[in-house]
Design a protein around this motif. Sequence first.
Motif, PDB file in Angstrom:
ATOM      1  N   ASP A 162      34.338  32.334  48.370  1.00 32.34           N
ATOM      2  CA  ASP A 162      34.977  33.516  48.963  1.00 32.34           C
ATOM      3  C   ASP A 162      34.030  34.156  49.977  1.00 32.34           C
ATOM      4  OD1 ASP A 162      35.917  36.324  49.289  1.00 32.34           O
ATOM      5  OD2 ASP A 162      37.403  35.701  47.800  1.00 32.34           O
ATOM      6  N   GLN A 222      35.909  28.844  43.406  1.00 29.43           N
ATOM      7  CA  GLN A 222      36.663  29.627  44.393  1.00 29.43           C
ATOM      8  C   GLN A 222      35.964  30.943  44.713  1.00 29.43           C
ATOM      9  OE1 GLN A 222      40.705  30.040  42.981  1.00 29.43           O
ATOM     10  NE2 GLN A 222      40.884  27.844  42.567  1.00 29.43           N
ATOM     11  N   ILE A 223      35.392  31.561  43.688  1.00 28.43           N
ATOM     12  CA  ILE A 223      34.670  32.822  43.909  1.00 28.43           C
ATOM     13  C   ILE A 223      33.443  32.586  44.791  1.00 28.43           C
ATOM     14  CG2 ILE A 223      33.234  34.561  42.761  1.00 28.43           C
ATOM     15  CD1 ILE A 223      35.229  34.539  40.454  1.00 28.43           C
ATOM     16  N   LEU A 242      37.631  40.039  43.978  1.00 29.95           N
ATOM     17  CA  LEU A 242      37.455  38.663  43.509  1.00 29.95           C
ATOM     18  C   LEU A 242      38.314  38.355  42.286  1.00 29.95           C
ATOM     19  CD1 LEU A 242      33.561  38.310  43.833  1.00 29.95           C
ATOM     20  CD2 LEU A 242      35.316  37.451  45.405  1.00 29.95           C
ATOM     21  N   HIS A 257      41.168  35.604  42.149  1.00 28.06           N
ATOM     22  CA  HIS A 257      40.954  34.192  41.833  1.00 28.06           C
ATOM     23  C   HIS A 257      41.184  33.917  40.346  1.00 28.06           C
ATOM     24  CE1 HIS A 257      39.425  33.489  45.846  1.00 28.06           C
ATOM     25  NE2 HIS A 257      38.498  34.436  45.690  1.00 28.06           N
TER      26      HIS A 257
END
Length: 548
Positions: free
Chosen positions: A186, A182-183, A151, A154
């Motif tokens: 994911d 965004q995380i 992660l 990002h």
Amino acid sequence: MVTNASYSGVNSGIQVAQNYGPINANLSQPETLLDQACLRDLRTTSPRDDKERIKKTNGGLLKESYRWILENAAFKNWRNNQSNRLLWVRGDPGKGKTMLLCGIIEELMLLHEDTATVSFFFCQATDMRINSATSVLRGLIFSLVEKYPSLLRHVRVRYDSAGKDLFEDVNAWSALISIFTQILEDSSLESTFFVIDALDECRDGLQDLLDLIVENSTAQKTRWMVSSRNEYEITECLDSATQVAPVSLELNQASVSEAVNAFIRHKVDSLAKKKRYDERITAIVKHHLLSNSQDTFLWVALVWKNLDQTPRWVDVTKKLKTFPPGLDALYRQMINQVRDSVYTELCKRILGTMTAVFRPVTLCELKALLEGQNDGFYDLQTLFDMIGVCGSFLTLRENTVTFVHQSAKDFLLKKASNEIFFRGIEAEHHAIFVRSLQIMRKTLRRDICGLKSPGFPIEQVRHQDLDPLATTRYSCVYWVDHLRDSQSNEDPDPDIFGPVDLFLQQNYLYWLEALSLLQSLSEGIAAMLRLDLLLQVSSHCDFKDLPY
């Protein structure tokens, strides 16, 4: 690009710095090193270490003091994802919210070890490093990327071009929100519990943080738990949120009362064993605590600590009468004891300094800030002893001095300020500012850590190499903050900038070197921006020639 800057005084000459941009610099570094640098700059604190520190400070985590919440209907529905996705634990100061969340976090990590992630953060108003919305979000992101290194990409997308400024400049919150979103999107991220303790201790950006929590509480892969005092701003926001389940400690008084009683029995039994109380004395102590605690964990902890420090030959039954029920009454009693002590002036100076500083300080930092302000102050042992006299307000752990609880600082500021601050809180900030300049001018010098190489990699600087900065690290980072808070908004003092001018002319480069060694250059940049604003406010001050 080559940039020049000229300086006068001891640091006179032309300073030349070459900057080829962060992208080119990154190309020569292995990806592993860049990942490590990104993680290091993202980190404000280690939430796991914070949790362990909090548990140790409070004498360990007693399951009997929090297991009631595990059977609470709102908690069970939240944990099992049946309806509400946001659980809000609310209650008055000292009711055990932080330790309750410590217990919940450990239970969640045990129950969902293979099926979910637990990301948590503990706000602390007395520490500027962990009392803002950005620090909370950085902590949550740090926990996630620490467990799932993939992660980190990002974060790296933005970090590679911005560096540490990504997390600290004026756009930090917006950038972190984008990264966090965004995380969460994911596909590799599994179901996640987010736990944030003490929202009321978020001093900067609280509304932004509340909006983030409410907006994301409906996301399918996340569940949120927060705790706070019963404060209006938080109550107004969370009461209007959908899918929120409030757990009021006041409305669960029977459960909280039994938890406090279990805590009392445990603490008194350990005290009786240590002090060798007989059954009669043990029963008297236990009855007094059970009768006067008002269901407040903190009150019990403070009384227990005082009894623990009381010699065995002291009449415990008489000692118990000096502990009135209620936190405020107990704090008032402790202030009276400080006032009546032969060390009253030094104790008040210590409490005043600790109330004004922006983070917990080490013993040697506190000693340096106090030196020259009180004729009765001599050495670290004296300071150690005096902190013991102030024991109901301050605690010392791992050489760091901090308040036992936010309510202790609140009491000093709101209900005992006339007794602690001789000339007001602004004068206290002024004294720390003046002393900070003195400390830095006395301590800072070229190559202060004896590295003997201008290009020495910061990653290779050992902790012991920084010993020459031990007394001045607080002053290096926060002296401008104390200057700002020492000035009246209506009538700033223009004369204060004379010493600043002299410091910048003679010690500016040494200060920058110290900040670099402390990995706090970004804080130095922010300090210079704040100083610029202060100079502009003071219309009597001619700042055009100041060297920065």
